[in-house]
Design a protein around this motif. Structure first.
Motif, PDB file in Angstrom:
ATOM      1  N   GLY A 171      77.058 -42.782-113.857  1.00  0.00           N
ATOM      2  CA  GLY A 171      75.715 -42.262-114.105  1.00  0.00           C
ATOM      3  C   GLY A 171      75.085 -42.995-115.274  1.00  0.00           C
ATOM      4  N   GLY A 172      74.639 -42.256-116.256  1.00  0.00           N
ATOM      5  CA  GLY A 172      74.036 -42.864-117.431  1.00  0.00           C
ATOM      6  C   GLY A 172      75.025 -43.205-118.520  1.00  0.00           C
ATOM      7  N   PHE A 173      76.315 -42.992-118.276  1.00  0.00           N
ATOM      8  CA  PHE A 173      77.345 -43.239-119.288  1.00  0.00           C
ATOM      9  C   PHE A 173      78.016 -44.578-119.040  1.00  0.00           C
ATOM     10  CE2 PHE A 173      81.848 -43.017-120.526  1.00  0.00           C
ATOM     11  CZ  PHE A 173      81.695 -42.840-121.903  1.00  0.00           C
ATOM     12  N   GLY A 174      78.238 -45.352-120.098  1.00  0.00           N
ATOM     13  CA  GLY A 174      78.939 -46.630-119.991  1.00  0.00           C
ATOM     14  C   GLY A 174      79.935 -46.786-121.118  1.00  0.00           C
ATOM     15  N   LEU A 175      81.082 -47.390-120.811  1.00  0.00           N
ATOM     16  CA  LEU A 175      82.123 -47.619-121.816  1.00  0.00           C
ATOM     17  C   LEU A 175      82.729 -49.000-121.588  1.00  0.00           C
ATOM     18  CD1 LEU A 175      83.814 -46.429-124.155  1.00  0.00           C
ATOM     19  CD2 LEU A 175      85.451 -45.637-122.433  1.00  0.00           C
ATOM     20  N   LEU A 176      82.741 -49.825-122.630  1.00  0.00           N
ATOM     21  CA  LEU A 176      83.338 -51.156-122.569  1.00  0.00           C
ATOM     22  C   LEU A 176      84.376 -51.271-123.670  1.00  0.00           C
ATOM     23  CD1 LEU A 176      83.530 -54.136-121.655  1.00  0.00           C
ATOM     24  CD2 LEU A 176      81.621 -54.628-123.206  1.00  0.00           C
ATOM     25  N   ALA A 177      85.595 -51.622-123.302  1.00  0.00           N
ATOM     26  CA  ALA A 177      86.673 -51.870-124.253  1.00  0.00           C
ATOM     27  C   ALA A 177      87.196 -53.275-124.001  1.00  0.00           C
ATOM     28  CB  ALA A 177      87.792 -50.846-124.110  1.00  0.00           C
TER      29      ALA A 177
ATOM     30  N   GLN B  97      72.582 -46.844-132.236  1.00  0.00           N
ATOM     31  CA  GLN B  97      71.157 -46.861-131.920  1.00  0.00           C
ATOM     32  C   GLN B  97      70.808 -45.655-131.059  1.00  0.00           C
ATOM     33  OE1 GLN B  97      68.978 -50.611-131.039  1.00  0.00           O
ATOM     34  NE2 GLN B  97      68.563 -49.677-129.055  1.00  0.00           N
ATOM     35  N   LEU B  98      69.750 -44.967-131.449  1.00  0.00           N
ATOM     36  CA  LEU B  98      69.267 -43.788-130.724  1.00  0.00           C
ATOM     37  C   LEU B  98      67.801 -43.993-130.386  1.00  0.00           C
ATOM     38  CD1 LEU B  98      69.520 -40.829-129.710  1.00  0.00           C
ATOM     39  CD2 LEU B  98      68.870 -40.116-132.031  1.00  0.00           C
ATOM     40  N   GLY B  99      67.479 -43.825-129.130  1.00  0.00           N
ATOM     41  CA  GLY B  99      66.095 -43.906-128.691  1.00  0.00           C
ATOM     42  C   GLY B  99      65.676 -42.599-128.031  1.00  0.00           C
ATOM     43  N   TYR B 100      64.467 -42.130-128.351  1.00  0.00           N
ATOM     44  CA  TYR B 100      63.994 -40.870-127.766  1.00  0.00           C
ATOM     45  C   TYR B 100      62.494 -40.965-127.509  1.00  0.00           C
ATOM     46  CZ  TYR B 100      63.636 -35.904-126.798  1.00  0.00           C
ATOM     47  OH  TYR B 100      63.428 -34.694-126.186  1.00  0.00           O
ATOM     48  N   ASN B 101      62.087 -40.507-126.323  1.00  0.00           N
ATOM     49  CA  ASN B 101      60.673 -40.464-125.961  1.00  0.00           C
ATOM     50  C   ASN B 101      60.189 -39.017-125.987  1.00  0.00           C
ATOM     51  OD1 ASN B 101      60.982 -43.171-125.481  1.00  0.00           O
ATOM     52  ND2 ASN B 101      60.976 -42.998-123.243  1.00  0.00           N
ATOM     53  N   PHE B 102      59.269 -38.731-126.906  1.00  0.00           N
ATOM     54  CA  PHE B 102      58.664 -37.402-126.922  1.00  0.00           C
ATOM     55  C   PHE B 102      57.622 -37.323-125.804  1.00  0.00           C
ATOM     56  CE2 PHE B 102      60.241 -37.970-131.226  1.00  0.00           C
ATOM     57  CZ  PHE B 102      60.857 -36.751-131.462  1.00  0.00           C
ATOM     58  N   LYS B 103      57.719 -36.295-125.005  1.00  0.00           N
ATOM     59  CA  LYS B 103      56.901 -36.194-123.801  1.00  0.00           C
ATOM     60  C   LYS B 103      55.420 -36.043-124.128  1.00  0.00           C
ATOM     61  CE  LYS B 103      60.588 -34.109-120.993  1.00  0.00           C
ATOM     62  NZ  LYS B 103      60.991 -32.944-120.179  1.00  0.00           N
TER      63      LYS B 103
ATOM     64  N   TYR C 217      74.905 -44.244-123.526  1.00  0.00           N
ATOM     65  CA  TYR C 217      74.476 -43.135-122.661  1.00  0.00           C
ATOM     66  C   TYR C 217      72.963 -43.176-122.560  1.00  0.00           C
ATOM     67  CZ  TYR C 217      73.599 -38.513-120.788  1.00  0.00           C
ATOM     68  OH  TYR C 217      73.163 -37.481-119.992  1.00  0.00           O
ATOM     69  N   SER C 218      72.448 -43.028-121.370  1.00  0.00           N
ATOM     70  CA  SER C 218      70.998 -43.026-121.179  1.00  0.00           C
ATOM     71  C   SER C 218      70.618 -42.043-120.088  1.00  0.00           C
ATOM     72  CB  SER C 218      70.495 -44.433-120.822  1.00  0.00           C
ATOM     73  OG  SER C 218      71.016 -44.860-119.570  1.00  0.00           O
ATOM     74  N   GLN C 219      69.546 -41.379-120.315  1.00  0.00           N
ATOM     75  CA  GLN C 219      68.912 -40.547-119.318  1.00  0.00           C
ATOM     76  C   GLN C 219      67.410 -40.665-119.548  1.00  0.00           C
ATOM     77  OE1 GLN C 219      70.189 -36.523-120.001  1.00  0.00           O
ATOM     78  NE2 GLN C 219      68.854 -36.243-121.749  1.00  0.00           N
ATOM     79  N   ARG C 220      66.641 -40.076-118.703  1.00  0.00           N
ATOM     80  CA  ARG C 220      65.206 -40.224-118.808  1.00  0.00           C
ATOM     81  C   ARG C 220      64.711 -39.702-120.159  1.00  0.00           C
ATOM     82  NH1 ARG C 220      60.683 -38.192-114.356  1.00  0.00           N
ATOM     83  NH2 ARG C 220      58.892 -39.237-115.343  1.00  0.00           N
ATOM     84  N   GLY C 221      64.159 -40.623-120.936  1.00  0.00           N
ATOM     85  CA  GLY C 221      63.595 -40.230-122.221  1.00  0.00           C
ATOM     86  C   GLY C 221      64.542 -40.332-123.393  1.00  0.00           C
TER      87      GLY C 221
END
Length: 562
Positions: free
Chosen positions: A249-255, A349-355, A284-288
């Motif tokens: 889904g929106g989760f990714g892990l690289l080792a 890093q954190l990204g957020y979209n306020f609706k 991790y990413s989801q809409r917004g």
């Protein structure tokens, strides 16, 4: 490159081009042939600048240029391509002291022929390659840094069954206008388990496992540990890499983990310690919303095809910097260059979209991004005296070094649309730059602390006319003190753009670095004419840097893609 070598290259390349064309003819025109390419030429007509004389590279030519022309011909089963470069009189900063004769030249240093079918392909000539994250192999071209470390040889790729990809390669690495004597060989295996187990793909889970091996075979050298003892230099150095990449889904892990056998070189002071690098990256990413967390530990991982080289030439591998690449002028003034001797690097890093239509989102929504980077040295305890010919040092894996932080920055960026016509981008950056480690700034200050404020606004008058402006301010009590930067850019679509900019030091020199540019674009052609003065500094990308001296004069750039 002398004329005899150029003739040999063309003699090998022309029949390949003919074979491509012949393939299309032999099938009554049924096979489509595609021709693509580009031309890039950057020219400087320099002027003497008495104010920046000590920061300026001496240029005896009336004009200098970096010019490239690429052509690629592609058909159903055979591709071929070549690149012509004219760097006989290169731009400032592209001829390091002592290497002028190495860098300056002209000719066809890059050419290839590739045949490809459903499950396999074979490349002969020059090629670029990367295994995994590049910890043990990454060859690439970055013209802004003067890097082209392609391999001249062969590469074979096969996909015998679904979910399996194998690469085998060998070649000699380009070093300016010649090739190093060492042979670089390697193999890479990637397994996509989701193509074998339908339960994984049906649940939206994708798992890839990878393993790589690279060998450098370089002849011995007479390197003396002292007046009577010669070092026993390994002629064969092996490096290995293993990795796992999981997506759900929106989760990714690289080792990923890589290690290298004994490789005494100029970079590490000719010690015999083995090299390692380990990385863990989660996203991790989801809409917004998006989140990225990364950590990396490297130790003695400089890997070159010429052990006596320094700087950017001859690098076989690449250690990405866990710091944000900056494009704004003042934010990029103190860039971090990856330390191959060893470092702990962290990034979040954190990204957020306020609706839209919320208190913080307003009518059009608001985007916020926060990035934090921190780099620290690794623990080192002297071992066997720590000198040439020894293991050098020991290091506890989880322990930091005692030399303080190498680099730290906190970025906060806000994108806000106030109307259909007006957008504003704001950025604040708090930065700590350890000059004792990075040695970029010409200052006695060990730690340079700066606060950087940037406002970037854009207003659309109509569909064709747009005005963009930047205001930047860097505040610091160290090094050169405070800096200001301003820019105005007026665009008339689809053809014209006018730019004026000025960078001003109000701390020590009270000097202006101004630019005026006119850009014209039509179809695939882009031409830019400018005049101004540039500041001496470092140009960096991905943790790799190149020093650029100050210059003044008329600039002309031309780009064409077909």
């Amino acid at each position: 490159m002398n004329k005899s070598k150029l003739i040999c290259l063309l003699a090998a390349f022309v029949p390949a081009m003919y074979a491509v064309a012949q393939e299309g003819q032999d099938n009554n025109g049924g096979k489509k042939i595609t021709v693509t390419g580009s031309v890039q030429s950057d020219i400087l007509i320099p002027q003497f600048d008495s104010e920046t004389m000590q920061e300026t590279e001496r240029i005896d030519e009336w004009a200098v240029t970096n010019t490239f022309a690429d052509v690629n011909i592609m058909s159903e089963h055979v591709d071929a391509g070549a690149r012509f470069e004219f760097l006989k009189h290169p731009l400032p900063g592209f001829r390091p002291p002592g290497l002028t004769k190495d860098y300056a030249g002209w000719g066809v240093p890059y050419f290839y022929v590739k045949t490809h079918f459903k499950n396999w392909d074979l490349t002969l000539g020059n090629f670029y390659e990367q295994f995994g994250s590049g910890f043990i192999l990454r060859t690439y071209e970055e013209r802004t840094l003067g890097i082209d470390n392609s391999l001249l040889g062969g590469r074979f790729t096969i996909r015998p069954v679904n979910g399996v990809a194998v690469k085998v390669l060998s070649g000699k690495q380009r070093r300016y206008w010649s090739h190093n004597d060492a042979w670089v060989s390697g193999a890479d295996l990637e397994l996509s388990l989701d193509q074998w187990f339908k339960g994984l793909s049906n649940s939206g889970t994708y798992l890839t496992l990878g393993a790589s091996w690279v060998n450098k075979y370089e002849s011995d050298e007479d390197i003396m540990a002292d007046a009577t003892h010669k070092l026993n230099i390994p002629t064969s150095v092996n490096a290995f890499d293993v990795r796992a990449n999981l997506q759900k889904g929106g989760f990714g892990l690289l080792a990923e983990y890589a290690w290298k056998t004994q490789d005494p070189s100029f970079d590490n002071g000719y010690i015999y310690r083995k090299g390692t690098v380990a990385m863990l990256s989660a996203s991790y990413s989801q809409r917004g919303m998006s989140l990225l967390l990364q950590a990396k530990r490297s130790d003695n991982m400089s890997f070159r095809s010429r052990r006596s080289d320094t700087g950017n030439p001859s690098m076989i591998n690449h250690l990405p910097a866990f710091t944000m690449d900056q494009t704004y002028a003042l934010a990029a003034m103190y860039p971090y260059a990856t330390n191959p001797d060893g470092e702990w690097a962290y990034q979040a890093q954190l990204g957020y979209n306020f609706k839209r239509h919320t208190f913080l989102g307003g009518k059009y929504g608001t985007k916020v991004r926060v990035n934090f980077s921190y780099v620290r040295g690794i623990d080192r305890s002297v071992k066997d005296g720590g000198g040439m010919g020894t293991d050098g040092y020991g290091s506890a894996f989880w322990k930091w070094g005692d030399d303080g932080k190498y680099y730290q920055d906190l970025n906060i960026q806000i994108d806000k649309k106030f109307s259909r016509s007006f957008d504003l981008h704001f950025m604040y950056m708090n930065q700590y730059f350890n000059n004792a480690i990075n040695r970029i700034a010409e200052t006695e200050d060990k730690m340079i602390h700066s606060d950087i404020f940037i406002a970037d606004a854009k207003y659309k008058f109509n569909r064709k006319l747009t005005l963009r402006g930047e205001v930047q301010f860097l505040s610091t009590s160290e090094d050169m003190g405070n800096w200001w930067y301003g820019l105005l850019e007026l665009s008339f679509l689809p053809n014209w753009m006018f730019t004026v900019a000025d960078m001003y030091n109000s701390g020590v020199t009270n000097r202006h670095y101004y630019q005026g540019l006119v850009t014209f674009t039509t179809g695939a052609h882009r031409i830019q004419l400018g005049y101004g003065r540039t500041r001496a500094g470092y140009n960096c990308a991905g943790g790799v840097c190149r020093y650029t001296p100050s210059s003044k004069g008329v600039t002309l750039s031309y780009n064409y893609n077909f």
